[in-house]
Design a protein around this motif. Structure first.
Motif, PDB file in Angstrom:
ATOM      1  N   THR A 150      36.037  36.999   1.945  1.00 54.12           N
ATOM      2  CA  THR A 150      37.279  37.487   1.342  1.00 54.12           C
ATOM      3  C   THR A 150      38.157  36.307   0.942  1.00 54.12           C
ATOM      4  O   THR A 150      38.788  36.318  -0.116  1.00 54.12           O
ATOM      5  CB  THR A 150      38.056  38.378   2.348  1.00 54.12           C
ATOM      6  N   LEU A 151      38.201  35.294   1.817  1.00 59.37           N
ATOM      7  CA  LEU A 151      39.033  34.124   1.525  1.00 59.37           C
ATOM      8  C   LEU A 151      38.600  33.435   0.239  1.00 59.37           C
ATOM      9  O   LEU A 151      39.410  32.974  -0.538  1.00 59.37           O
ATOM     10  CB  LEU A 151      38.951  33.110   2.670  1.00 59.37           C
ATOM     11  N   THR A 152      37.306  33.357   0.065  1.00 61.64           N
ATOM     12  CA  THR A 152      36.799  32.629  -1.095  1.00 61.64           C
ATOM     13  C   THR A 152      36.591  33.571  -2.279  1.00 61.64           C
ATOM     14  O   THR A 152      36.191  33.124  -3.355  1.00 61.64           O
ATOM     15  CB  THR A 152      35.469  31.940  -0.766  1.00 61.64           C
ATOM     16  N   ALA A 153      36.846  34.870  -2.046  1.00 62.17           N
ATOM     17  CA  ALA A 153      36.715  35.897  -3.087  1.00 62.17           C
ATOM     18  C   ALA A 153      35.365  35.852  -3.785  1.00 62.17           C
ATOM     19  O   ALA A 153      35.241  36.055  -4.969  1.00 62.17           O
ATOM     20  CB  ALA A 153      37.834  35.762  -4.114  1.00 62.17           C
ATOM     21  N   ARG A 154      34.365  35.498  -3.036  1.00 68.26           N
ATOM     22  CA  ARG A 154      32.998  35.532  -3.557  1.00 68.26           C
ATOM     23  C   ARG A 154      32.067  35.609  -2.347  1.00 68.26           C
ATOM     24  O   ARG A 154      32.508  35.454  -1.222  1.00 68.26           O
ATOM     25  CB  ARG A 154      32.676  34.274  -4.367  1.00 68.26           C
ATOM     26  N   LYS A 155      30.787  35.806  -2.574  1.00 71.91           N
ATOM     27  CA  LYS A 155      29.837  35.845  -1.478  1.00 71.91           C
ATOM     28  C   LYS A 155      29.519  34.408  -1.054  1.00 71.91           C
ATOM     29  O   LYS A 155      28.610  33.775  -1.562  1.00 71.91           O
ATOM     30  CB  LYS A 155      28.545  36.562  -1.891  1.00 71.91           C
ATOM     31  N   ALA A 156      30.343  33.846  -0.175  1.00 76.58           N
ATOM     32  CA  ALA A 156      30.076  32.472   0.288  1.00 76.58           C
ATOM     33  C   ALA A 156      28.772  32.455   1.072  1.00 76.58           C
ATOM     34  O   ALA A 156      28.478  33.400   1.786  1.00 76.58           O
ATOM     35  CB  ALA A 156      31.218  32.022   1.176  1.00 76.58           C
ATOM     36  N   ALA A 157      28.032  31.383   0.902  1.00 78.59           N
ATOM     37  CA  ALA A 157      26.770  31.270   1.634  1.00 78.59           C
ATOM     38  C   ALA A 157      27.086  31.362   3.114  1.00 78.59           C
ATOM     39  O   ALA A 157      27.986  30.685   3.602  1.00 78.59           O
ATOM     40  CB  ALA A 157      26.131  29.934   1.327  1.00 78.59           C
ATOM     41  N   LYS A 158      26.405  32.247   3.818  1.00 79.26           N
ATOM     42  CA  LYS A 158      26.695  32.410   5.233  1.00 79.26           C
ATOM     43  C   LYS A 158      26.215  31.185   5.999  1.00 79.26           C
ATOM     44  O   LYS A 158      25.081  30.768   5.846  1.00 79.26           O
ATOM     45  CB  LYS A 158      26.024  33.674   5.765  1.00 79.26           C
ATOM     46  N   THR A 159      27.098  30.609   6.795  1.00 80.30           N
ATOM     47  CA  THR A 159      26.683  29.489   7.632  1.00 80.30           C
ATOM     48  C   THR A 159      25.790  30.068   8.707  1.00 80.30           C
ATOM     49  O   THR A 159      26.208  30.957   9.429  1.00 80.30           O
ATOM     50  CB  THR A 159      27.924  28.831   8.265  1.00 80.30           C
ATOM     51  N   GLY A 160      24.566  29.599   8.779  1.00 75.27           N
ATOM     52  CA  GLY A 160      23.584  30.251   9.634  1.00 75.27           C
ATOM     53  C   GLY A 160      23.950  30.215  11.092  1.00 75.27           C
ATOM     54  O   GLY A 160      24.560  29.274  11.566  1.00 75.27           O
ATOM     55  N   ASP A 161      23.615  31.272  11.807  1.00 78.81           N
ATOM     56  CA  ASP A 161      23.821  31.281  13.248  1.00 78.81           C
ATOM     57  C   ASP A 161      22.836  30.329  13.915  1.00 78.81           C
ATOM     58  O   ASP A 161      22.995  29.963  15.055  1.00 78.81           O
ATOM     59  CB  ASP A 161      23.610  32.687  13.806  1.00 78.81           C
ATOM     60  N   GLU A 162      21.788  29.959  13.170  1.00 80.37           N
ATOM     61  CA  GLU A 162      20.798  29.080  13.770  1.00 80.37           C
ATOM     62  C   GLU A 162      20.898  27.693  13.156  1.00 80.37           C
ATOM     63  O   GLU A 162      20.359  27.423  12.090  1.00 80.37           O
ATOM     64  CB  GLU A 162      19.406  29.664  13.590  1.00 80.37           C
ATOM     65  N   ALA A 163      21.624  26.853  13.869  1.00 78.91           N
ATOM     66  CA  ALA A 163      21.832  25.512  13.358  1.00 78.91           C
ATOM     67  C   ALA A 163      20.501  24.801  13.201  1.00 78.91           C
ATOM     68  O   ALA A 163      19.582  24.998  13.986  1.00 78.91           O
ATOM     69  CB  ALA A 163      22.720  24.744  14.321  1.00 78.91           C
ATOM     70  N   GLY A 164      20.429  23.963  12.189  1.00 81.10           N
ATOM     71  CA  GLY A 164      19.181  23.227  11.992  1.00 81.10           C
ATOM     72  C   GLY A 164      18.295  23.946  10.994  1.00 81.10           C
ATOM     73  O   GLY A 164      17.454  23.341  10.341  1.00 81.10           O
ATOM     74  N   ILE A 165      18.481  25.264  10.850  1.00 82.09           N
ATOM     75  CA  ILE A 165      17.701  26.027   9.873  1.00 82.09           C
ATOM     76  C   ILE A 165      18.524  26.090   8.573  1.00 82.09           C
ATOM     77  O   ILE A 165      18.063  25.724   7.515  1.00 82.09           O
ATOM     78  CB  ILE A 165      17.367  27.430  10.388  1.00 82.09           C
ATOM     79  N   THR A 166      19.764  26.523   8.718  1.00 86.22           N
ATOM     80  CA  THR A 166      20.666  26.418   7.565  1.00 86.22           C
ATOM     81  C   THR A 166      21.665  25.301   7.887  1.00 86.22           C
ATOM     82  O   THR A 166      21.722  24.828   9.007  1.00 86.22           O
ATOM     83  CB  THR A 166      21.436  27.737   7.337  1.00 86.22           C
ATOM     84  N   LYS A 167      22.465  24.921   6.926  1.00 91.09           N
ATOM     85  CA  LYS A 167      23.360  23.782   7.188  1.00 91.09           C
ATOM     86  C   LYS A 167      24.414  24.135   8.240  1.00 91.09           C
ATOM     87  O   LYS A 167      24.786  25.277   8.423  1.00 91.09           O
ATOM     88  CB  LYS A 167      23.989  23.308   5.894  1.00 91.09           C
ATOM     89  N   LEU A 168      24.866  23.094   8.915  1.00 90.03           N
ATOM     90  CA  LEU A 168      25.738  23.312  10.062  1.00 90.03           C
ATOM     91  C   LEU A 168      27.178  23.605   9.684  1.00 90.03           C
ATOM     92  O   LEU A 168      27.931  24.122  10.471  1.00 90.03           O
ATOM     93  CB  LEU A 168      25.726  22.056  10.935  1.00 90.03           C
ATOM     94  N   GLU A 169      27.551  23.264   8.477  1.00 85.83           N
ATOM     95  CA  GLU A 169      28.961  23.359   8.164  1.00 85.83           C
ATOM     96  C   GLU A 169      29.155  23.513   6.657  1.00 85.83           C
ATOM     97  O   GLU A 169      28.391  22.969   5.873  1.00 85.83           O
ATOM     98  CB  GLU A 169      29.581  22.041   8.613  1.00 85.83           C
ATOM     99  N   GLN A 170      30.162  24.272   6.261  1.00 83.01           N
ATOM    100  CA  GLN A 170      30.490  24.273   4.845  1.00 83.01           C
ATOM    101  C   GLN A 170      31.996  24.088   4.687  1.00 83.01           C
ATOM    102  O   GLN A 170      32.775  24.499   5.553  1.00 83.01           O
ATOM    103  CB  GLN A 170      30.013  25.550   4.168  1.00 83.01           C
ATOM    104  N   ARG A 171      32.397  23.432   3.597  1.00 83.90           N
ATOM    105  CA  ARG A 171      33.819  23.192   3.372  1.00 83.90           C
ATOM    106  C   ARG A 171      34.318  24.134   2.292  1.00 83.90           C
ATOM    107  O   ARG A 171      33.709  24.257   1.241  1.00 83.90           O
ATOM    108  CB  ARG A 171      34.043  21.741   2.948  1.00 83.90           C
TER     109      ARG A 171
END
Ligand code: G4P
Length: 331
Positions: A150-171
């Motif tokens: 909602t904040l980004t008013a678009r489908k922001a890439a979900k930061t994965g619950d499984e670190a190491g598989i998807t990236k750890l952080e998004q800005r």
């Protein structure tokens, strides 16, 4: 007689404690990423589940972000008891360096309130030279991704619950001088407040393979029948639920909802799933599973038991080392 009853009650408590278990394999990576990022952070936003604010607060996160101003976001307020949400907001707002607000997915423009609250917590940060840097954290399922979308008013890439598989952080940039750093939703290694384990499982924060649904439904009903008896009675068309034991109540719900097996016997597993599902979906009504006072009490007991557990563990370790002759026997 009394002693036997005490032992039986201890055993039941122990069995119930064993019902909640998980193994957060990716925890170390995420922990490291957060401790690195937090060095250059001005405010931490902690997204909590408004139905269980105390239990959904990650103590590991509190330790990692100690000393930073915190904005507690009580999310999913639409599912929580408004009176209890008021108590939690007052509680958090009375703490130094802490502000709190309640939100839910229906709030169309949450960015404005979040930005304002963060600016109030770190007034010296503004402008391109000193932009506001905010870390947003929360355990799984508190609605953090929905909020970020909602904040980004678009489908922001979900930061994965499984670190190491998807990236750890998004800005995410909420204004020219306002950055939000997202982190994966993580739980902490060991829950010392027994009540919290059940509430987290009931809320959906813990994966379904990590807990026993029947035990969780019984604990949930034990709380609901004392605090929200009318909601239970209305939903399941039952009378005087307060007079039933937790087990009788679960059975009565199963019977009412046709969760039967082999003719007349109630399928307790199915009944438990119905109770948990209805709670999660808000079908029972607006419910909060803890007040600040209750949680403080449970936390005190949990810490005491944890300290006793540590003493026992140390004694076993000492004994083991003496037996394996790594240490001399005490005189
Ligand atoms: P997470 O990133 O913290 O893990 O949580 P996420 O946003 O994925 O949300 C978890 C579930 O909670 C989703 O439901 C989402 O729709 C729901 N949710 C998020 N915010 C709110 C809120 O303010 N109120 C209510 N009532 N629900 C909320 P789901 O059933 O798991 O997925 P979906 O099919 O709805 O997407």
């Amino acid at each position: 007689m009394l002693e036997r009853r005490r032992i039986r009650s201890e055993l039941t408590k122990w069995r119930r404690q064993m019902a909640i278990q998980w193994f957060p394999g990716h925890m170390h990576l995420t922990r490291k990423a957060i401790s690195e990022r937090v060095k250059n952070i001005d405010v931490v936003i902690e997204v909590l589940d408004a139905r269980l604010p105390g239990s959904s607060a990650n103590p590991m996160l509190a330790e990692l972000t100690a000393g930073k101003p915190v904005l507690k976001v009580l999310n999913k307020q639409d599912l929580a008891d408004p009176e209890c949400t008021g108590l939690w907001l007052a509680h958090y707002n009375s703490l130094s360096g802490t502000r709190a607000l309640a939100l839910d997915a229906s709030v169309a423009a949450p960015a404005k309130v979040l930005v304002q609250a963060c600016r109030a917590l770190a007034p010296s940060r503004s402008g391109m030279v000193k932009p506001m840097r905010v870390l947003i954290c929360g355990i799984p399922n508190v609605g953090k991704s929905t909020l970020i979308n909602t904040l980004t008013a678009r489908k922001a890439a979900k930061t994965g619950d499984e670190a190491g598989i998807t990236k750890l952080e998004q800005r995410i940039s909420l204004a020219d001088d306002f950055y939000l750093f997202d982190t994966p939703g993580i739980l902490w290694p060991r829950i010392i407040v027994a009540e919290s384990g059940y509430k987290l499982a009931a809320s959906g924060a813990i994966g379904r393979n990590a807990f026993n649904e029947e035990e969780v439904a019984l604990e949930l009903l034990a709380y609901l029948k004392t605090q929200y008896a009318t909601l239970l009675q209305d939903r399941f068309k039952l009378d005087a639920v307060a007079n039933l034991s937790d087990e009788e109540l679960l059975e009565a719900i199963g019977r009412k909802r046709g969760a039967l097996q082999g003719g007349k016997r109630v399928n307790l597993q199915k009944a438990a799933e119905i109770v948990i599902y209805d709670f999660r979906a808000g079908a029972l009504g607006r419910i909060t599973l803890e007040t600040p006072q209750e949680f403080a009490q449970w936390l005190m007991v949990g810490r005491k038991l944890d300290a006793q557990r540590q003493v026992r563990k140390d004694a076993i370790e000492l004994d083991r080392r003496i037996r394996f002759k790594k240490l001399p026997k005490p005189p």
